[in-house]
Design an enzyme around this catalytic site. Structure first.
Site, PDB file in Angstrom:
ATOM      1  N   HIS A  46       0.976  -1.354  -0.138  1.00 12.05           N
ATOM      2  CA  HIS A  46       0.200  -0.052  -0.028  1.00 12.05           C
ATOM      3  C   HIS A  46       0.853   1.039  -0.120  1.00 12.05           C
ATOM      4  O   HIS A  46       1.849   1.501   0.810  1.00 12.05           O
ATOM      5  CB  HIS A  46      -0.698   0.081   1.329  1.00 12.05           C
ATOM      6  CG  HIS A  46      -1.973  -0.996   1.210  1.00 12.05           C
ATOM      7  ND1 HIS A  46      -2.949  -0.752   2.206  1.00 12.05           N
ATOM      8  CD2 HIS A  46      -1.969  -2.170   0.626  1.00 12.05           C
ATOM      9  CE1 HIS A  46      -3.836  -1.953   1.856  1.00 12.05           C
ATOM     10  NE2 HIS A  46      -3.243  -2.714   0.763  1.00 12.05           N
ATOM     11  N   TYR A  59      -9.289   5.073   7.341  1.00 10.55           N
ATOM     12  CA  TYR A  59      -9.580   5.244   8.662  1.00 10.55           C
ATOM     13  C   TYR A  59     -10.722   6.548   8.590  1.00 10.55           C
ATOM     14  O   TYR A  59     -10.611   7.428   8.215  1.00 10.55           O
ATOM     15  CB  TYR A  59      -8.374   6.139   9.430  1.00 10.55           C
ATOM     16  CG  TYR A  59      -7.393   5.191   9.572  1.00 10.55           C
ATOM     17  CD1 TYR A  59      -7.156   4.443  10.962  1.00 10.55           C
ATOM     18  CD2 TYR A  59      -6.256   4.850   8.473  1.00 10.55           C
ATOM     19  CE1 TYR A  59      -6.052   3.405  10.999  1.00 10.55           C
ATOM     20  CE2 TYR A  59      -5.132   4.070   8.839  1.00 10.55           C
ATOM     21  CZ  TYR A  59      -5.120   3.330  10.167  1.00 10.55           C
ATOM     22  OH  TYR A  59      -4.081   2.725  10.276  1.00 10.55           O
ATOM     23  N   PRO A  93      -4.722   0.005  18.650  1.00 11.84           N
ATOM     24  CA  PRO A  93      -4.456  -0.462  17.346  1.00 11.84           C
ATOM     25  C   PRO A  93      -4.362   0.584  16.425  1.00 11.84           C
ATOM     26  O   PRO A  93      -3.822   0.511  15.194  1.00 11.84           O
ATOM     27  CB  PRO A  93      -5.233  -1.480  17.197  1.00 11.84           C
ATOM     28  CG  PRO A  93      -6.626  -1.440  18.092  1.00 11.84           C
ATOM     29  CD  PRO A  93      -5.708  -0.615  19.182  1.00 11.84           C
ATOM     30  N   LYS A 109       0.848  -0.391  15.183  1.00 20.94           N
ATOM     31  CA  LYS A 109       2.318  -0.539  15.590  1.00 20.94           C
ATOM     32  C   LYS A 109       2.454  -1.863  16.377  1.00 20.94           C
ATOM     33  O   LYS A 109       3.562  -2.004  16.636  1.00 20.94           O
ATOM     34  CB  LYS A 109       2.290   0.569  16.728  1.00 20.94           C
ATOM     35  CG  LYS A 109       2.634   2.261  15.612  1.00 20.94           C
ATOM     36  CD  LYS A 109       3.768   2.100  14.866  1.00 20.94           C
ATOM     37  CE  LYS A 109       3.868   3.093  13.702  1.00 20.94           C
ATOM     38  NZ  LYS A 109       4.260   2.607  12.252  1.00 20.94           N
ATOM     39  N   TYR A 112       4.017   6.206  10.108  1.00 18.09           N
ATOM     40  CA  TYR A 112       3.237   4.882   9.779  1.00 18.09           C
ATOM     41  C   TYR A 112       3.986   3.846   9.179  1.00 18.09           C
ATOM     42  O   TYR A 112       3.889   2.704   9.360  1.00 18.09           O
ATOM     43  CB  TYR A 112       2.222   5.530   9.000  1.00 18.09           C
ATOM     44  CG  TYR A 112       0.942   4.371   8.744  1.00 18.09           C
ATOM     45  CD1 TYR A 112      -0.364   4.649   9.449  1.00 18.09           C
ATOM     46  CD2 TYR A 112       1.257   3.405   7.857  1.00 18.09           C
ATOM     47  CE1 TYR A 112      -1.300   3.911   9.361  1.00 18.09           C
ATOM     48  CE2 TYR A 112      -0.175   2.325   7.908  1.00 18.09           C
ATOM     49  CZ  TYR A 112      -1.131   2.757   8.566  1.00 18.09           C
ATOM     50  OH  TYR A 112      -2.161   1.778   8.452  1.00 18.09           O
TER      51      TYR A 112
HETATM   52  P1  FAD Z   1       1.610 -12.280  21.583  1.00 18.00           P
HETATM   53  O1  FAD Z   1       1.196 -12.282  20.056  1.00 18.00           O
HETATM   54  O2  FAD Z   1       0.559 -11.830  22.335  1.00 18.00           O
HETATM   55  O3  FAD Z   1       2.189 -13.599  21.767  1.00 18.00           O
HETATM   56  C1  FAD Z   1       2.540 -13.901  23.060  1.00 18.00           C
HETATM   57  C2  FAD Z   1       2.636 -15.495  23.276  1.00 18.00           C
HETATM   58  O4  FAD Z   1       3.008 -16.014  24.454  1.00 18.00           O
HETATM   59  C3  FAD Z   1       1.087 -16.093  22.844  1.00 18.00           C
HETATM   60  O5  FAD Z   1       1.122 -17.025  21.732  1.00 18.00           O
HETATM   61  C4  FAD Z   1       0.453 -16.535  24.134  1.00 18.00           C
HETATM   62  O6  FAD Z   1      -0.297 -17.560  24.036  1.00 18.00           O
HETATM   63  C5  FAD Z   1       1.746 -16.909  24.868  1.00 18.00           C
HETATM   64  N1  FAD Z   1       1.707 -16.900  26.257  1.00 18.00           N
HETATM   65  C6  FAD Z   1       1.381 -16.294  27.286  1.00 18.00           C
HETATM   66  N2  FAD Z   1       1.455 -16.649  28.589  1.00 18.00           N
HETATM   67  C7  FAD Z   1       2.019 -17.697  28.330  1.00 18.00           C
HETATM   68  C8  FAD Z   1       2.779 -18.695  29.414  1.00 18.00           C
HETATM   69  N3  FAD Z   1       2.539 -18.321  30.506  1.00 18.00           N
HETATM   70  N4  FAD Z   1       3.501 -19.640  28.904  1.00 18.00           N
HETATM   71  C9  FAD Z   1       3.715 -19.827  27.841  1.00 18.00           C
HETATM   72  N5  FAD Z   1       3.124 -19.080  26.682  1.00 18.00           N
HETATM   73  C10 FAD Z   1       2.396 -18.130  27.132  1.00 18.00           C
HETATM   74  N6  FAD Z   1      -2.061  -4.724  16.576  1.00 18.00           N
HETATM   75  C11 FAD Z   1      -2.235  -4.089  15.381  1.00 18.00           C
HETATM   76  O7  FAD Z   1      -1.165  -3.512  14.913  1.00 18.00           O
HETATM   77  N7  FAD Z   1      -3.374  -4.095  14.645  1.00 18.00           N
HETATM   78  C12 FAD Z   1      -4.546  -4.988  15.172  1.00 18.00           C
HETATM   79  O8  FAD Z   1      -5.545  -4.834  14.416  1.00 18.00           O
HETATM   80  C13 FAD Z   1      -4.373  -5.762  16.430  1.00 18.00           C
HETATM   81  N8  FAD Z   1      -5.411  -6.277  16.830  1.00 18.00           N
HETATM   82  C14 FAD Z   1      -5.222  -7.081  18.042  1.00 18.00           C
HETATM   83  C15 FAD Z   1      -6.176  -7.964  18.584  1.00 18.00           C
HETATM   84  C16 FAD Z   1      -5.964  -8.637  19.773  1.00 18.00           C
HETATM   85  C17 FAD Z   1      -7.176  -9.407  20.426  1.00 18.00           C
HETATM   86  C18 FAD Z   1      -4.938  -8.367  20.520  1.00 18.00           C
HETATM   87  C19 FAD Z   1      -4.635  -9.481  21.917  1.00 18.00           C
HETATM   88  C20 FAD Z   1      -3.818  -7.716  19.841  1.00 18.00           C
HETATM   89  C21 FAD Z   1      -3.869  -7.052  18.728  1.00 18.00           C
HETATM   90  N9  FAD Z   1      -2.748  -6.275  18.189  1.00 18.00           N
HETATM   91  C22 FAD Z   1      -3.007  -5.517  17.024  1.00 18.00           C
HETATM   92  C23 FAD Z   1      -1.284  -6.334  18.570  1.00 18.00           C
HETATM   93  C24 FAD Z   1      -0.579  -7.152  18.028  1.00 18.00           C
HETATM   94  O9  FAD Z   1      -1.605  -8.426  17.707  1.00 18.00           O
HETATM   95  C25 FAD Z   1       0.519  -7.686  19.095  1.00 18.00           C
HETATM   96  O10 FAD Z   1       1.206  -6.188  19.334  1.00 18.00           O
HETATM   97  C26 FAD Z   1       1.460  -8.634  18.866  1.00 18.00           C
HETATM   98  O11 FAD Z   1       0.800  -9.791  18.778  1.00 18.00           O
HETATM   99  C27 FAD Z   1       2.541  -8.695  19.811  1.00 18.00           C
HETATM  100  O12 FAD Z   1       3.352  -9.830  19.589  1.00 18.00           O
HETATM  101  P2  FAD Z   1       4.029 -10.666  20.870  1.00 18.00           P
HETATM  102  O13 FAD Z   1       4.598 -11.816  20.286  1.00 18.00           O
HETATM  103  O14 FAD Z   1       4.360  -9.684  21.587  1.00 18.00           O
HETATM  104  O15 FAD Z   1       2.788 -11.035  21.883  1.00 18.00           O
HETATM  105  C1  DHB Z   2      -5.383  -3.034  10.563  1.00 15.09           C
HETATM  106  C2  DHB Z   2      -5.195  -2.905  11.859  1.00 15.09           C
HETATM  107  C3  DHB Z   2      -4.842  -1.753  12.260  1.00 15.09           C
HETATM  108  O1  DHB Z   2      -4.698  -1.521  13.706  1.00 15.09           O
HETATM  109  C4  DHB Z   2      -4.784  -0.690  11.475  1.00 15.09           C
HETATM  110  O2  DHB Z   2      -4.397   0.537  12.178  1.00 15.09           O
HETATM  111  C5  DHB Z   2      -4.889  -0.649  10.330  1.00 15.09           C
HETATM  112  C6  DHB Z   2      -5.029  -1.902   9.739  1.00 15.09           C
HETATM  113  C7  DHB Z   2      -5.838  -4.453   9.824  1.00 15.09           C
HETATM  114  O3  DHB Z   2      -6.166  -5.153  10.826  1.00 15.09           O
HETATM  115  O4  DHB Z   2      -5.579  -4.704   8.715  1.00 15.09           O
END
Ligand code: FAD
Ligand code: DHB
Length: 387
Positions: free
Chosen positions: A72, A198, A290, A294, A382
């Site tokens: 994009h 947005y 979200p 980021k 962004y």
């Molecule tokens: P996570 O992806 O949370 O991974 C952590 C892992 O640790 C998980 O697999 C979990 O099961 C595991 N875990 C937890 N506790 C334990 C334990 N005690 N023992 C072993 N394993 C464990 N960001 C965006 O930019 N746009 C979005 O649209 C967006 N939507 C989101 C929707 C939801 C519901 C959530 C929760 C987050 C969203 N985010 C979004 C944020 C983004 O997905 C996260 O920033 C990203 O997943 C971070 O990655 P991570 O590996 O740090 O954590």
């Molecule tokens: C998406 C999620 C976001 O938080 C955003 O700012 C833009 C796009 C997405 O899930 O595609």
């Protein structure tokens, strides 16, 4: 069991850290409480910064992303009954890629399996011990119900916001919650737009995004305590059409709903991101709302830095990078917190805002899409600031 780096959590942070360490000749074991299937399917973020895609390519993870990801060159802000494009490529010569987080996770799991990585799914009762010594340990019960102990040189807490790592160490927390949430929908409907939009509408924020030429991803601002049961599909579609229409035309094409859920909006930072031999990365240390996408990109930035610092420590016994890990990572974290807060405040309807605050918000939106300086600022944040 013995390994150099014990990694808790198989999200993007933990899996990418394991991959980067492997490329530098360092062993790790990843333990994850969920099943492999669950982790592969979990629907979350979708937008990869230019900095993230460059890194993924550099470390051999770009092939499917380059084939299936959607590049994009800009995004739109829709308000005042019009669509205003912020043209990243024209402004700063860079872009973003829409490629679902679960696709990155699948590519990472496949790469770790191909390289003989040790990923243990469906563990329970994870606990960390002795992090103030040079032999920290992780204890857990494995998927067969056997108690296990993993002795490490270093523990990486990549277990997300609800994990055990951060809760095991003293830290200072900065916490801000927002008076709204996002209802997210994944639908089997071809996107009618090529770029993300947005929308700021008097009934609330709405976001138009996509995952592939067949799948649309949409979000609606809802009340923070909203119950998904109050949102049958018909109500979701009607609300999306109303909020996103410009000149009576809605970009939303309806289709079967594949997934829907409500995500709370929160800003959170834990400092420091290190305690003894435990290092926090990704959502385990910080959360952004979200808006601006980021979250996953920050997790990638943390583990890039952490993998370099751990490599210096474990291969050359040089602790300079590891000493500065927390401070260096937190600079980028706070920049992303500021950007996400700005995007969230500018685009949502703030419950309780008075007429003055509404006008100020609209003035800010109008300025943002008409000044080259303001658009350039949005664009560079962004697509991802340089490391
Ligand atoms: P996570 O992806 O949370 O991974 C952590 C892992 O640790 C998980 O697999 C979990 O099961 C595991 N875990 C937890 N506790 C334990 C334990 N005690 N023992 C072993 N394993 C464990 N960001 C965006 O930019 N746009 C979005 O649209 C967006 N939507 C989101 C929707 C939801 C519901 C959530 C929760 C987050 C969203 N985010 C979004 C944020 C983004 O997905 C996260 O920033 C990203 O997943 C971070 O990655 P991570 O590996 O740090 O954590
Ligand atoms: C998406 C999620 C976001 O938080 C955003 O700012 C833009 C796009 C997405 O899930 O595609």
């Amino acid at each position: 069991m013995r390994t150099q780096v014990g990694i808790i959590g198989a999200g993007p942070a933990g899996l990418l850290l394991s991959h980067l360490l492997h490329l530098n000749g360092i062993e790790s074991v990843v333990i994850e409480e969920r099943s492999e299937d669950y982790v592969r399917q979990r629907v979350r973020a979708g937008v990869l910064e230019n900095t993230t895609t460059d890194l993924l390519r550099e470390v051999g993870l770009g092939e499917r992303m380059d084939r299936e990801g959607l590049v994009h060159g800009g995004v739109s802000f829709r308000f005042d009954g019009a669509d205003h494009r912020i043209a990243f490529e024209e402004l700063i010569g860079r872009n973003v890629t829409v490629y679902g987080q679960q696709e990155v996770v699948k590519d990472l799991i496949d790469a770790r399996n191909r390289d003989g990585g040790r990923l243990l799914f469906e563990v329970s009762g994870t606990a960390v011990h002795d992090i103030d010594t040079d032999r920290p340990r992780i204890t857990f019960t494995d998927s067969a119900g056997q108690p296990q102990e993993l002795v490490c040189d270093v523990v990486a807490g990549c277990d997300g916001f609800h994990g055990v790592s951060r809760k095991s160490v003293p830290h200072e927390a900065y916490d801000h919650t927002y008076p709204f949430a996002w209802l997210g929908v994944l639908a089997k409907a071809a996107p009618t737009r090529e770029e993300i939009a947005y929308t700021h509408h008097e009934r609330g924020f709405a976001l138009y995004s996509m995952r592939s030429p067949e799948i649309t991803r949409l979000y609606l601002q809802v009340a923070p305590d909203e119950d998904i049961a109050n949102w049958p599909d018909d109500r979701i579609w009607a609300e999306l059409h109303t909020r996103m229409a410009v000149a009576g035309e809605s970009p939303v094409l309806e289709g079967p709903v594949l997934d829907k859920g409500i995500t709370a909006m929160r800003s959170f930072v834990a400092t420091p991101m290190r305690h003894g031999r435990l290092f926090l990365a990704g959502d385990a240390a910080h959360i952004v709302p979200p808006t601006g996408a980021k979250g996953m990109n920050l997790a990638v930035a943390d583990v890039r830095l952490l993998s370099m610092a751990l490599t210096e420590l474990l291969r050359r016994n040089d602790s300079r990078l590891i000493e500065s890990y927390s401070d260096t990572a937190l600079r980028r974290v706070w920049r992303a917190e500021a950007f996400s807060w700005t995007m969230t405040s500018m685009l949502h309807v703030m419950p309780g805002a008075d007429a003055f605050q509404r006008q100020v918000q609209l003035a800010q939106l109008r300025y943002t899409v008409s000044s080259t300086a303001a658009m350039t600022s949005i664009a560079e944040n962004y697509v991802g600031l340089p490391w």
